[in-house]
Every structure is written in structure tokens, then in C-alpha cells.
Design an enzyme around this catalytic site. Structure first.
Site, PDB file in Angstrom:
ATOM      1  CE1 TYR A   1      -4.028   1.668  -0.284  1.00 47.95           C
ATOM      2  CE2 TYR A   1      -3.483   2.728   1.806  1.00 47.95           C
ATOM      3  CZ  TYR A   1      -4.281   2.631   0.670  1.00 47.95           C
ATOM      4  OH  TYR A   1      -5.327   3.498   0.497  1.00 47.95           O
TER       5      TYR A   1
ATOM      6  CE  LYS B   1     -20.744 -20.764 -15.050  1.00 50.96           C
ATOM      7  NZ  LYS B   1     -21.687 -21.611 -15.756  1.00 50.96           N
TER       8      LYS B   1
END
Length: 762
Positions: free
Chosen positions: A40, A95
Site C-alpha cells: 500500500y 460458478k
């Protein structure tokens, strides 16, 4: 299992231990402040600036290139209909799971709360910069057609509505092969399509792309035959309207060559099948129940070539054969779209793969002697490991040749090897084991069935068709527990201590006494031992009242092994009993031996353990690549502990020169192929992926497998007994329900293999 019990099981599966089925996992180090400052602020600014300079750098510095969005508005979810976006989320997560386990593609599932086509499209376009591809799912027709068309036109990443194209691609591959077997040309055949939804339209369009003629196609919806003189046809239905003066499915089926079912159960009768032409091709793909029952269809027509959407019959049309691998190929060349050329390439790859020799691993998974191209094998099986190395390259090449690939592949061999490496994070082996056991379930006696977890496992294997359980223990306790978990099956329950089993106990005691009378066993002591469940269970297997045995859940390993050795004994020709554990690791299945029996085996024993483990590895359909483990490398230590491993390797090299085994080796060299190749290029393991580790003693093997299990949360199957005369498998104390289920599958497969050997010997 009752409907209510199944419902509860499904709800618990999705809710526990963590709600949902997918999660985000970091791919970079994050242990130190330095790591976090790179992940970060301030370090993250550098890739941001590089992407600002060139937006294509987003593929270099972020996960976009392997990230697919599974997007739905919940308007056509499975057979549940328009249930809304929140209710569709479990399906979309599912899925995502399939994308990951079959093709190592990461997924964010996104549920959009709108049925307005423009709003839906605008939402997807606004979030598209996050993703490398878009998989549209469970969107009702006709809106699905417009949504996909516009998104494909307006986005520069692959977009596919799997409900349309998945079934089309798999069924087209099956159809091409079925036509070849029937000796018919696609340009000439008469095709009947029952159903006119998104999947049916897409299937028929793809068949046309391969040569089917519109004038030879009859499509039906809920109102009957779609004719040109019908009013209010959608554009999609009008595309396949016929000018034949027929109204019903019965009329359409007369002299038809091909039936494509994407409608509802039991709409096709035997009389309709009989009216079709010779060698009819029938794809009854309604789920869960096809347009005509499989057994009824093949009993009606001996010349039929039949496919369904079900896994319990040959020729399953399963979308998982398509979408993971199509997106894999599209992502890997940074395709801007999934076009017709790429879909047709997937069809041809699947069609071609079905004609190639099937690996033994696949034969074993489906308990087949030899799968071969023919009426019962026109499309590959979902567990075929070759799929990832065949379909994505075909799709990628088509993308390149059709001009939509932005990052062409140059080294295809390297690409295929990289694809195969992606399979390592998958747990396919467990699914293969359970599927293989189901093909020929055996009677398995559970010696501790009055333990709740053991009984739960017995319930699962019964309901999944993995085994026929025989339950041993206190009958009243077992019945009470069965009621508690709604296990209402008619299975055999035996209490060895009950008077009603006296006749069988006496029979077993006599057999046991006759075998052990010269080892201090009296008739009285034999009869007394038969009141003990492990002795009783072992005798059930010994005399053929059961095919296999599972025990050890509530007792320490040594106390359970002893009666098994006394009653069952070693197999003919076996001089040593040993165990191996299969660990499901990120690099794939790893076999570790000996994890439970031999405390400090000598060189000859290590060689025998290696040989036995190789046989078990092959039983799983995996070719063994074996490293003999020590704390030293190739003679770097002369200590006797290391020397015995050297001697075991020398013996194996001399006695079994074709065996891929080497050592002694430290574990990191065994598992790090580059290190091994660089430092020890002479090794038989150089350039190979080790999948079997033989440890120098019980300490090393047991500690290693339990460390892997607890620290890495690697799933374990075992310990698997090797060298026993019968299929006897002993659990670790307090094994989980899943571990017991997996061990039961092993026991069933063990019994299957022994049965095959016996039949071959006759």
C-alpha cells in the site's frame, strides 16, 4: 435422506464454518512493515503511475488478467426462475468455485439489482476495468441476448453468457462425434430442438455454424412447433421458424436424425424414438430429469446414440467442460472478445480429445477398463486432466488467428506445461475417488457405528452410493442416532454382544480358533474375542460377509492394528505391512510413507515400502515419482541413518531399474525441481515432479504429514494400509467425517481392485 434432511445439509454446507464458498487470499508477502509499505502506501504509487502512463500495464501490476466477473440479476436462476439478485448469489459463488478448481481463474461474483437492460449494461460497463473477462449468468431471455450482444460490442474484454454458449459448445462437440459414428453429414440431417430459450437458440446457431441447414431444423417452444405463420415471434424464434405444416413434437420426430432437448422431463415417448431414422442421435439435456429416461431410450432403440445432462449416464453434456477452459485461453492471450472462431475451436478441441487414447487416470476415475471413442463415449469426461492442456491452447490460437489476441503466445510447449501446473491447487483426486467408488459400491463394515461422526460418514457414503454400510455397535444407540440425523435407510445393524448374533459369533470363533489354535487361542478365548467389535468386523471381511472394513475412530492406532494383523494378516507375498497418507497440496497429491506402522525400518524394508507405495499411487491413476528422504543428499553423510536410505535406493535401482526413484535426498531438493536439476542433474528425478516421499522412519513421516495437515490445512487421506490380505483401513483417532468418507472410498476401491485381480487370475 429425507427432503428436509437434504435441505438442512445444503444450508449447513453454505453457512458453516464460514458463510459462502469463496474468499480473497493475498498473493504477496505481508509479514513486515516493509511488505505493507510496498503493498500500500507509499510503494503502491509506483504501479499506479506506470498504469497511468500505459493502461495496459494494469495487466502487469494487478490481478486483472486472471480475474473474471460472474454477473447476474437473478432473473433465470437454475430451475428456480426469477428469484432476485440476492437469492442468486449462492449460484454465482458456485460458478466462481468451478472457475477456480478447473482452470485456476479467480472470480468476483456480482449480483445486479435491476431488470432494466440499459441499467444492467451500464453497470457492467462501469465496473469492467476491474476484470479481465465477464461471465454473464442466469439472465432471462430475450433480455440475455441483447445484454450479451451490446456488452460484446462495447467492451474490450471477453464477454460470454454461459447459459447460452456453454451447452452449445459441449453439445456441438458431442454432435459432431455422434454424426461421425452414425455416418451422417451435418448438412443433411434433420434436427428437432425441443426448447426455445437462450441455450436452445445458441445451440442451434452453433450447429448452423458447423453446417446444419435451417430448412432441416424444427424448433418447439411451450406452444408447439415454431412456424413462420405464428404471430408475435421474437426475433430469435423467428430465426428458426419452419414452413412445414406440423404442430407437435410427435409430428416433428418422424424421420428426424437428431433430437436436441433443452425443455422439460418426459416429453419424448418411446413411440417418438421409434419414428426417428436409423442411428438416431438423442441429446436429452433437461436437468435433473431428461426429456426421456436414459434406460428407457436405450431399451427402445439399440442403435441410439444418447447423451444427457446427468453424471450417472454416459455422455454427460456438462458446461464445466467448456467455460473454465474457454476463459482460460481468452485471458492468457488478453483477448478482446470471445468470438465464434474461439467457440468453434473449443468445439473442435473437445471433439478431437474424445477420439484420443484415454489416460489410465480417467479410466480409473470412472471404473472403466478402457474408455474409447464410441456410442458411450462421444465427449471427454469432466475429470480428464488433459482438458486444461487442450482446450485453452485451441481457444488462444483461434483468438490469435482471428485478430482479437493482444498478447500472442510464442512458446506453446511452455504454455501447456504452465497450464498443467495450474491443476496442482485442485482437489480433483477426492472427487475422482468418490466417483470411482460409486461405479461398483461394496459392503463396508463400520466397526464403530455408534459414534456419531462414524454414523454420519456411513450415511453420506450410503446416500451418495459410495458403499453399502454395515453398522456395528449397540443397536439401540445406533437407531437413536440414526433418527437424530434422519438416516432412515434400511441398512444392516449388528450388535456383536447381543444374543441374536450368537450363531454367527460361534461360526466366526471356530474359523478364528482353527487358524490360531497353535498360537495359544482356545475355543473359549476365540468366542470371547468375537464379542469385540474389531474382531467381529475383521471376521466378517475374512469370511466374505463384508468386502472391506473401517475402524480406529475411537481407539489408538496400535490397539486396532493388533487384531487386524492377527485375523487378517499379510497378503500373499507381502513381508511387511506399511501405511501411506495422501496429502492434497498446492502442487497436487503427495504420497507420504510410512506414516503409522514401521518405527525404524531397515534398508530392505524401506525398499519394500517404496514398492508398495508405488502400487498405491498407481491405484490412484498417478505414475509414481519417488524420492527417498533423509537429512543428507546423495552420500553427503556416512551416518548409518543416512546410509540405510542409500542402500535402499541402490537395491531399488538394481532390482527395479524402470522405477523412477532416487535418493537419499533432503526434502527441499526433492520438491524443488530447479534446485535438484541445477545441483544434481544426474539424478533419476531431475526434470521430474516428485509426488511420493518415502521417509527413513516413523518419526519423520508421521510428524511431516501432521504438520502439513494442521499448518497448511492440507486435506489428508489415510493412513492407507498396504500389504494386508483384505481391504482393512484404520482411521486416525478422532478422524473427521470427511476423512472417514474418503477412507471409505479408498476401502471400496481397494476391494474393487482385488476383485479385478481375482477375476483376471481365473
Amino acid at each position: 435422506m429425507s427432503k428436509q434432511s437434504k435441505r438442512l445439509e445444503a444450508l449447513v454446507y453454505h453457512a458453516k464454518p464460514t458463510p459462502g464458498k469463496i474468499k480473497v487470499v493475498p498473493t504477496k508477502k505481508y509479514a513486515s512493515q516493509r511488505d505493507l509499505s510496498l503493498a500500500y502506501s507509499p510503494g503502491v504509487a509506483e504501479p499506479c503511475l506506470e498504469i497511468e502512463k500505459d493502461v495496459n500495464n494494469v495487466y502487469k501490476y494487478t490481478a486483472k488478467g486472471n480475474l473474471v466477473a460472474v454477473i447476474s440479476n437473478g432473473t433465470a436462476v437454475l430451475g428456480l426462475g426469477n428469484i432476485g439478485p440476492e437469492a442468486s448469489k449462492p449460484v454465482m459463488e458456485g460458478k466462481g468455485l468451478l472457475f477456480k478448481i478447473f482452470a485456476d481463474i479467480d472470480v468476483f461474483d456480482i449480483e445486479v439489482d435491476t431488470e432494466n437492460v440499459d441499467e444492467f449494461i451500464e453497470t457492467v460497463k462501469n465496473i469492467a476495468p476491474t476484470f479481465g473477462g465477464i461471465n454473464l449468468e442466469d439472465i432471462k431471455a430475450p433480455e440475455a441476448f441483447e445484454i450479451e450482444r451490446r456488452l460484446k460490442e462495447e467492451l474490450d474484454i471477453p464477454v460470454m453468457h454461459d447459459d447460452q454458449h456453454g451447452t452449445a459448445i459441449i453439445s456441438a462437440a458431442a454432435l459432431l462425434n455422434a454424426l461421425e459414428l452414425a455416418e451422417k453429414n451435418i448438412e443433411d440431417v434433420r434436427i428437432v430442438v425441443s426448447g426455445a430459450g437462450a441455450a436452445a437458440i445458441s445451440c442451434t446457431r452453433l450447429y448452423k455454424a458447423f453446417g446444419a441447414k435451417c430448412e432441416n431444423i424444427v424448433m418447439l417452444d411451450s406452444k408447439g412447433v415454431i412456424r413462420k405463420d405464428r404471430d408475435n415471434l421474437t426475433a430469435q424464434k423467428a430465426e428458426f421458424a419452419t414452413d412445414r405444416k406440423i404442430d407437435t413434437l410427435d409430428e416433428a420426430m418422424k424421420d428426424a436424425d437428431v433430437f436436441i432437448g433443452l425443455s422439460m422431463a418426459d416429453v419424448v415417448s418411446p413411440e417418438m424414438l421409434k419414428s426417428m431414422s436409423a442411428n438416431p442421435i438423442v441429446f436429452a439435456m433437461a436437468n435433473p430429469n431428461p426429456e426421456i429416461n436414459y434406460d428407457l431410450a436405450i431399451d427402445t432403440r439399440e442403435d441410439i446414440i444418447m447423451a444427457t445432462g446427468r453424471s450417472d449416464h454416459p455422455n454427460q453434456v456438462n458446461n464445466v467442460l467448456g467455460f473454465p477452459f474457454i476463459f482460460r485461453g481468452a485471458l492468457d492471450v488478453r483477448a478482446t472478445k470471445i468470438n465464434e472462431e474461439m467457440k468453434m475451436a473449443a468445439v473442435k478441441a473437445l471433439s478431437r480429445l474424445a477420439k484420443e487414447p484415454v489416460p489410465e487416470q480417467v479410466n480409473l476415475a470412472y471404473n472403466e477398463t478402457r474408455l474409447a471413442f464410441g456410442r458411450d463415449y462421444i465427449i471427454p469426461k469432466p475429470f480428464d486432466p488433459r482438458l486444461i492442456a487442450e482446450v485453452p491452447p485451441a481457444v488462444a490460437k483461434a483468438a490469435m488467428e482471428s485478430g482479437v489476441a493482444q498478447e500472442p503466445i510464442e512458446d506453446w510447449d511452455r504454455y501447456k506445461n504452465a497450464l498443467l501446473e495450474r491443476l496442482g491447487s485442485d482437489n480433483k483426486l477426492v472427487r475422482q475417488l468418490l466417483g470411482r467408488a460409486r461405479t461398483n459400491p461394496k459392503r463396508v463394515v463400520f466397526a464403530e457405528a455408534d459414534q456419531l461422526d462414524v454414523l454420519k460418514a456411513a450415511q453420506i457414503v450410503y446416500e451418495e452410493g459410495v458403499a453399502e454400510p454395515v453398522l456395528l455397535g449397540r443397536k439401540d444407540t445406533i437407531i437413536e442416532l440414526m433418527s437424530e440425523i434422519e438416516f432412515d435407510a434400511d441398512v444392516e445393524i449388528i450388535d456383536p454382544k447381543s444374543d441374536e448374533e450368537n450363531e454367527r459369533k460361534n461360526q466366526y470363533a471356530k474359523v478364528y480358533w482353527e487358524k490360531r489354535q497353535r498360537q495359544g487361542v482356545t475355543v473359549y478365548s476365540a468366542e470371547k474375542k468375537m464379542r469385540e467389535r474389531n474382531f467381529f468386523a475383521a471376521m466378517m471381511v475374512n469370511v466374505g460377509d463384508a468386502d472391506a472394513l473401517i475402524t480406529g475412530y475411537s481407539r489408538s492406532y496400535p490397539t486396532v492394528v493388533k487384531p487386524m494383523l492377527e485375523l487378517i494378516g499379510k497378503a500373499d507375498g507381502a513381508t511387511r505391512i506399511a501405511t501411506t497418507n495422501v496429502m492434497m497440496t498446492q502442487r497436487g497429491p503427495m504420497f507420504l510413507s510410512d506414516t503409522a506402522i514401521n518405527i525404524d525400518p531397515d534398508a530392505k524394508d524401506l525398499a519394500r515400502i517404496a514398492r508398495m507405495t508405488s502400487k498405491v499411487t498407481r491405484m490412484f491413476g498417478i505414475e509414481p515419482v519417488t524420492a527417498m528422504i533423509s537429512y543428507s543428499n546423495f552420500g553427503s553423510s556416512e551416518n548409518p541413518k543416512s546410509k540405510k536410505v542409500q542402500d535402499a535406493v541402490a537395491f531399488l535401482h538394481e532390482a527395479y531399474p524402470d522405477m523412477v526413484v532416487d535418493g537419499e535426498l533432503q526434502t527441499d531438493f526433492a520438491l524443488n525441481a530447479k534446485m535438484l536439476q541445477d545441483i544434481f542433474p544426474f539424478s533419476k528425478l531431475a526434470g521430474r515432479k516428485v509426488n511420493t516421499l518415502i521417509f527413513p522412519n516413523l518419526d519423520a513421516a508421521n510428524i511431516t504429514y501432521k504438520l502439513l495437515k494442521e499448518l497448511n490445512k492440507s486435506e489428508s487421506i489415510g493412513p492407507i494400509m498396504m500389504g494386508m490380505a483384505k481391504p482393512v483401513h484404520i482411521l486416525q483417532l478422532g478422524a473427521s467425517v470427511d476423512e472417514i468418507v474418503n477412507m471409505t472410498a479408498i476401502a471400496v476401491i481397494d476391494a474393487q481392485e482385488r476383485e479385478k485381480r481375482q477375476q483376471k487370475a481365473k
